[in-house]
Design an enzyme around this catalytic site. Structure first.
Site, PDB file in Angstrom:
ATOM      1  N   HIS A 135      21.083   6.002   0.660  1.00 17.60           N
ATOM      2  CA  HIS A 135      20.655   4.882  -0.179  1.00 17.60           C
ATOM      3  C   HIS A 135      19.256   4.413   0.227  1.00 17.60           C
ATOM      4  O   HIS A 135      18.359   4.264  -0.624  1.00 17.60           O
ATOM      5  CB  HIS A 135      21.674   3.739  -0.029  1.00 17.60           C
ATOM      6  CG  HIS A 135      21.405   2.548  -0.885  1.00 17.60           C
ATOM      7  ND1 HIS A 135      22.178   2.220  -1.970  1.00 17.60           N
ATOM      8  CD2 HIS A 135      20.447   1.582  -0.809  1.00 17.60           C
ATOM      9  CE1 HIS A 135      21.723   1.110  -2.530  1.00 17.60           C
ATOM     10  NE2 HIS A 135      20.673   0.701  -1.832  1.00 17.60           N
ATOM     11  N   GLU A 136      19.058   4.193   1.517  1.00 21.14           N
ATOM     12  CA  GLU A 136      17.771   3.688   1.998  1.00 21.14           C
ATOM     13  C   GLU A 136      16.675   4.751   1.887  1.00 21.14           C
ATOM     14  O   GLU A 136      15.497   4.422   1.657  1.00 21.14           O
ATOM     15  CB  GLU A 136      17.893   3.194   3.439  1.00 21.14           C
ATOM     16  CG  GLU A 136      18.963   2.130   3.679  1.00 21.14           C
ATOM     17  CD  GLU A 136      18.831   0.922   2.758  1.00 21.14           C
ATOM     18  OE1 GLU A 136      17.709   0.649   2.270  1.00 21.14           O
ATOM     19  OE2 GLU A 136      19.851   0.245   2.517  1.00 21.14           O
TER      20      GLU A 136
END
Length: 233
Positions: A135-136
């Site tokens: 996600h990051e």
């Protein structure tokens, strides 16, 4: 006639102390006090709590670092993202993914200035870290590719849509764990919900309605954008 030897005290565990107890008993009592905090003075308890917290922090950090290093070589998703970040001109070494303790409101984060935060005390397992790191890394990829203006709610909404859509954060098993069981367009519902929640936490966002509006305005183009993937992961 030789004198008989008395009870052996070579081990030091059976000879009574001045208090009438044995050293072994005193050692057990001290370890129990250390574990429970019972019988300690406020100063002793504060010192014991600080040492226990430091030990937990070190243990959490070691676990986080071990999982991170393993994912960087064994996870197809993470290896893929590392490759494409490098191709985009934003190589991400291990030092750009830092393990630190966090409060219970997050599992990770991305900062253009500091890289990726991995919340060492928040991961249930390695799979949880993999989804969070992916996600990051999508945020990092978007920042590198588009030069995201993080003060712009529409920009923020777009990268949150993409991160929730592509990282695996909205796969059925994760949604099931969260208690969301709908089958009709569940993935899209999850992506939109999580994007709205993320934008809502932005300091420039004043109301939930403003967050939802920002997500809706960029939804179609950003949900369809699967770069650097050929399709949704």
């Amino acid at each position: 006639m030789s004198a008989q030897a008395g009870p052996s005290t070579a081990s030091g565990s059976t000879s009574p102390t001045e208090s009438g107890t044995t050293p072994a008993f005193d050692k057990w009592r001290k370890s129990l006090a250390e574990f429970t905090g019972l019988g300690l003075s406020p100063e002793e308890r504060a010192d014991r709590d600080a040492r226990m917290e430091q030990g937990k922090l070190a243990k959490d950090w070691d676990r986080c670092e071990k999982m991170k290093q393993d994912l960087m070589v064994s996870s197809p998703m993470i290896v893929f993202m590392l490759k494409h970040l490098k191709l985009a001109g934003c190589e991400f070494p291990a030092s750009s993914m830092q393990c630190h303790p966090c409060d219970e409101t997050r599992a990770g984060g991305f900062s253009p200035d500091y890289g990726i935060l991995l919340c060492q005390n928040r991961f249930m397992n390695k799979k949880h870290m993999e989804d969070t790191l992916a996600h990051e890394m999508i945020h990092a990829f978007d920042h590198c590719r588009f030069k995201v203006d993080w003060n712009n709610l529409r920009h923020h909404a777009c990268t949150e849509i993409r991160a929730a859509n592509l990282s695996g954060d909205c796969r059925f098993s994760r949604e099931f764990q969260r208690g969301n069981y709908a089958f009709s367009k569940q993935h899209q519902v999850c992506v939109k919900r999580r994007a709205v929640l993320s934008v809502q936490a932005h300091p420039a966002c004043k109301t939930p309605e403003q967050a939802e509006q920002a997500v809706n305005e960029v939804w179609e183009s950003c949900f369809k954008d699967t770069m650097p993937f050929d399709e949704i992961y």
